[in-house]
Scaffold this active site. Structure first.
Site, PDB file in Angstrom:
ATOM      1  N   GLU A  90       0.819  -1.201   0.000  1.00  0.00           N
ATOM      2  CA  GLU A  90       0.000   0.000   0.000  1.00  0.00           C
ATOM      3  C   GLU A  90       0.858   1.257   0.000  1.00  0.00           C
ATOM      4  OE1 GLU A  90      -2.231  -1.361   3.455  1.00  0.00           O
ATOM      5  OE2 GLU A  90      -1.112   0.060   4.650  1.00  0.00           O
ATOM      6  N   CYS A 103       3.529   8.604   0.492  1.00  0.00           N
ATOM      7  CA  CYS A 103       4.046   7.752   1.570  1.00  0.00           C
ATOM      8  C   CYS A 103       4.194   6.342   0.994  1.00  0.00           C
ATOM      9  CB  CYS A 103       3.066   7.788   2.743  1.00  0.00           C
ATOM     10  SG  CYS A 103       3.597   6.768   4.118  1.00  0.00           S
ATOM     11  N   CYS A 110       6.816  -6.636   7.392  1.00  0.00           N
ATOM     12  CA  CYS A 110       7.929  -6.044   8.135  1.00  0.00           C
ATOM     13  C   CYS A 110       8.425  -7.046   9.172  1.00  0.00           C
ATOM     14  CB  CYS A 110       7.435  -4.767   8.823  1.00  0.00           C
ATOM     15  SG  CYS A 110       8.752  -3.842   9.630  1.00  0.00           S
ATOM     16  N   CYS A 114       6.872  -3.849  15.581  1.00  0.00           N
ATOM     17  CA  CYS A 114       6.534  -2.875  16.618  1.00  0.00           C
ATOM     18  C   CYS A 114       5.108  -3.195  17.088  1.00  0.00           C
ATOM     19  CB  CYS A 114       6.612  -1.455  16.070  1.00  0.00           C
ATOM     20  SG  CYS A 114       8.274  -0.993  15.557  1.00  0.00           S
ATOM     21  N   CYS A 117       1.994  -1.283  15.604  1.00  0.00           N
ATOM     22  CA  CYS A 117       1.962  -1.048  14.154  1.00  0.00           C
ATOM     23  C   CYS A 117       1.348  -2.243  13.437  1.00  0.00           C
ATOM     24  CB  CYS A 117       3.391  -0.798  13.660  1.00  0.00           C
ATOM     25  SG  CYS A 117       3.511  -0.581  11.882  1.00  0.00           S
ATOM     26  N   GLY A 177       7.157  -1.528   6.108  1.00  0.00           N
ATOM     27  CA  GLY A 177       8.536  -2.007   5.971  1.00  0.00           C
ATOM     28  C   GLY A 177       9.565  -1.092   6.596  1.00  0.00           C
ATOM     29  N   GLU A 178      10.776  -1.625   6.670  1.00  0.00           N
ATOM     30  CA  GLU A 178      11.890  -0.870   7.226  1.00  0.00           C
ATOM     31  C   GLU A 178      12.851  -0.552   6.075  1.00  0.00           C
ATOM     32  OE1 GLU A 178      13.030   0.709   9.930  1.00  0.00           O
ATOM     33  OE2 GLU A 178      14.904   0.933   8.844  1.00  0.00           O
ATOM     34  N   SER A 232      12.475   6.609  14.303  1.00  0.00           N
ATOM     35  CA  SER A 232      11.289   6.362  15.127  1.00  0.00           C
ATOM     36  C   SER A 232      11.757   6.035  16.538  1.00  0.00           C
ATOM     37  CB  SER A 232      10.481   5.198  14.557  1.00  0.00           C
ATOM     38  OG  SER A 232       9.989   5.562  13.293  1.00  0.00           O
ATOM     39  N   LEU A 233      11.491   6.930  17.464  1.00  0.00           N
ATOM     40  CA  LEU A 233      12.020   6.765  18.822  1.00  0.00           C
ATOM     41  C   LEU A 233      10.935   6.201  19.746  1.00  0.00           C
ATOM     42  CD1 LEU A 233      14.793   7.300  19.986  1.00  0.00           C
ATOM     43  CD2 LEU A 233      13.974   9.504  20.810  1.00  0.00           C
ATOM     44  N   CYS A 351       0.273   2.856   8.679  1.00  0.00           N
ATOM     45  CA  CYS A 351       1.045   1.757   8.098  1.00  0.00           C
ATOM     46  C   CYS A 351       0.367   0.408   8.158  1.00  0.00           C
ATOM     47  CB  CYS A 351       2.317   1.545   8.903  1.00  0.00           C
ATOM     48  SG  CYS A 351       3.390   2.886   8.897  1.00  0.00           S
TER      49      CYS A 351
HETATM   50  N1  SAH Z   1      10.078   1.121   9.657  1.00  0.00           N
HETATM   51  C1  SAH Z   1      10.190   2.522   9.568  1.00  0.00           C
HETATM   52  C2  SAH Z   1       9.222   3.192   8.612  1.00  0.00           C
HETATM   53  C3  SAH Z   1       7.787   2.749   8.587  1.00  0.00           C
HETATM   54  S1  SAH Z   1       6.635   3.338   9.740  1.00  0.00           S
HETATM   55  C4  SAH Z   1      10.095   3.165  10.941  1.00  0.00           C
HETATM   56  O1  SAH Z   1       9.859   2.457  11.903  1.00  0.00           O
HETATM   57  O2  SAH Z   1      10.328   4.351  11.052  1.00  0.00           O
HETATM   58  C5  SAH Z   1       6.577   5.074   9.690  1.00  0.00           C
HETATM   59  C6  SAH Z   1       6.186   5.663  11.025  1.00  0.00           C
HETATM   60  O3  SAH Z   1       4.780   5.428  11.337  1.00  0.00           O
HETATM   61  C7  SAH Z   1       6.965   5.087  12.193  1.00  0.00           C
HETATM   62  O4  SAH Z   1       7.375   6.115  13.050  1.00  0.00           O
HETATM   63  C8  SAH Z   1       5.922   4.192  12.855  1.00  0.00           C
HETATM   64  O5  SAH Z   1       6.256   3.941  14.184  1.00  0.00           O
HETATM   65  C9  SAH Z   1       4.665   4.995  12.673  1.00  0.00           C
HETATM   66  N2  SAH Z   1       3.398   4.257  12.863  1.00  0.00           N
HETATM   67  C10 SAH Z   1       3.128   2.965  12.654  1.00  0.00           C
HETATM   68  N3  SAH Z   1       1.850   2.658  12.965  1.00  0.00           N
HETATM   69  C11 SAH Z   1       1.286   3.811  13.389  1.00  0.00           C
HETATM   70  C12 SAH Z   1      -0.026   4.173  13.863  1.00  0.00           C
HETATM   71  N4  SAH Z   1      -0.995   3.269  13.946  1.00  0.00           N
HETATM   72  N5  SAH Z   1      -0.243   5.454  14.214  1.00  0.00           N
HETATM   73  C13 SAH Z   1       0.731   6.384  14.100  1.00  0.00           C
HETATM   74  N6  SAH Z   1       1.977   6.115  13.655  1.00  0.00           N
HETATM   75  C14 SAH Z   1       2.256   4.842  13.305  1.00  0.00           C
END
Ligand code: SAH
Length: 361
Positions: A90, A103, A110, A114, A117, A177-178, A232-233, A351
């Site tokens: 997507e 985006c 992935c 997390c 996610c 994905g990462e 992403s912290l 995501c």
């Molecule tokens: N793997 C990478 C990029 C993909 S996610 C990363 O972790 O940065 C892009 C961003 O969207 C990340 O900061 C992720 O933590 C966040 N994200 C994922 N699911 C989400 C949700 N349901 N609401 C808000 N942000 C979300």
């Protein structure tokens, strides 16, 4: 059949040379695909019939099927694509007054799982190759609406006003994905997106977001590209971050922040930290105080993102007041911070959500 969008400009020139064709055709072909939005060889009218036939016999273009399109009331559009191997990916287009951001996904599924996610819920299938990634971008560029106009209109407008000819103004690798776990394909695609011959989107308008894969951040700092990096912290506390992001067990906070510091020193660039706010987990004032401490003296920006609810999950966004207090605390500590408005909530634009829903049907 190989997709021509997986070829860099130089690789296309090499193919033409092998066929005994002059290399200037590479520029014409790139111009049709990336500037004019034409994805049929038959319509490339300045190429000889013979060359068009050769191209058709050897390559596909933008071989991506739209499975589903969802439009949010706020203009956000979510595209679900079917790949040739029957996998789904997507991509989302997000219009604002001055931008149209694409985006983009970098992997099918992935590995990093997390907990909040949706992307990791179905596990990891495969890396996207360069053409898969470019095709997402091209599809969005050629088909997003909102502020965007069709490619030909854009060209006319560009002539009149001198604005950029591309519909998409920004690209973020924040889909499924990462991206730094699919380093070579993502970087090859980024170079095509960025190059003059390709989509010509400025490096500073392209963002790669990572969950914190330290060796890849180090490698990324050696690239001669001005691409934006987001990390992403989501927590300044190892225990909480391990719970939210299993990657923290391999690359814990202290080492991650050190790698970010080194990245900033080496590239002389600012870095952005993404912080998804989860009610009752990481969005208290105490969490903000802890965050300000670990980010002190770093040349960085913090993007606070209220959680976009995933039906399958147990998480919720914080109240508006709590989010504002958190932001205030960071500001007081001298940290550059923005609190993002959630976008596309009515179409589950976070995501992996659409792909997840689709796979469950
Ligand atoms: N793997 C990478 C990029 C993909 S996610 C990363 O972790 O940065 C892009 C961003 O969207 C990340 O900061 C992720 O933590 C966040 N994200 C994922 N699911 C989400 C949700 N349901 N609401 C808000 N942000 C979300």
């Amino acid at each position: 059949m190989q997709d021509i969008t997986g070829l860099s400009f130089d690789e296309l020139k090499q193919v033409l040379a092998k066929w005994g064709q002059p290399h200037f055709h590479a520029q014409q072909i790139f111009s049709w695909i990336y500037k004019k939005g034409i994805i049929e060889f038959d319509k490339m009218s300045d190429l000889s019939k013979d060359l068009r036939k050769h191209l058709k016999e050897n390559f596909s273009i933008c071989d991506l099927e739209l499975e589903q399109l969802q439009k949010s009331l706020d203009g956000t559009q979510k595209f679900l694509f079917r790949l040739k191997d029957e996998n789904f990916i997507e991509a989302v287009s997000i219009p604002t007054k001055k931008r149209l951001t694409g985006c983009i996904s970098s992997q099918v599924g992935c590995k990093f799982a997390c907990s909040f996610c949706a992307s990791g819920l179905l596990g990891f299938k495969r890396n996207l190759n360069c053409s898969d990634i470019i095709n997402e971008v091209l599809y969005l560029k050629n088909n997003s609406s909102g502020r965007l106009v069709t490619p030909l209109e854009t060209i006319e407008q560009g002539k009149r006003t001198g604005v950029s000819l591309t519909g998409l103004t920004h690209i973020v690798f924040m889909g499924t994905g990462e991206p730094l776990d699919n380093y070579d394909n993502v970087l090859k695609a980024v170079r095509i997106i960025n190059s003059d011959y390709g989509l010509n989107i400025g490096a500073r308008r392209i963002t790669i977001s990572t969950c914190g894969v330290i060796p890849a951040i180090k490698r990324f700092s050696t690239e001669a590209l001005q691409i934006e990096l987001s990390v992403s912290l989501h927590s300044a506390d190892d225990k909480i971050r391990c719970r939210l992001m299993p990657v923290n067990k391999i690359y814990p906070l202290k080492e991650l922040i050190l790698a970010c510091r080194q990245y900033i020193e080496k590239t002389k660039r600012q870095l952005t930290f993404e912080y998804v706010m989860l009610k009752g987990i990481n969005s208290h004032l105490q969490d903000a105080i802890k965050l300000s401490k670990i980010l002190r003296e770093l040349k960085c920006k913090v993007n606070l993102i209220p959680f976009n609810p995933v039906k399958e999950g147990q998480f919720h966004p914080p109240d508006k007041e709590e989010a504002l207090l958190f932001k205030e605390q960071l500001l007081k500590s001298g940290i550059n911070v923005t609190l993002r408005k959630p976008r596309g909530q009515d179409i589950e634009a976070a995501c992996g959500q659409l792909r997840l829903r689709y796979a469950k049907k």
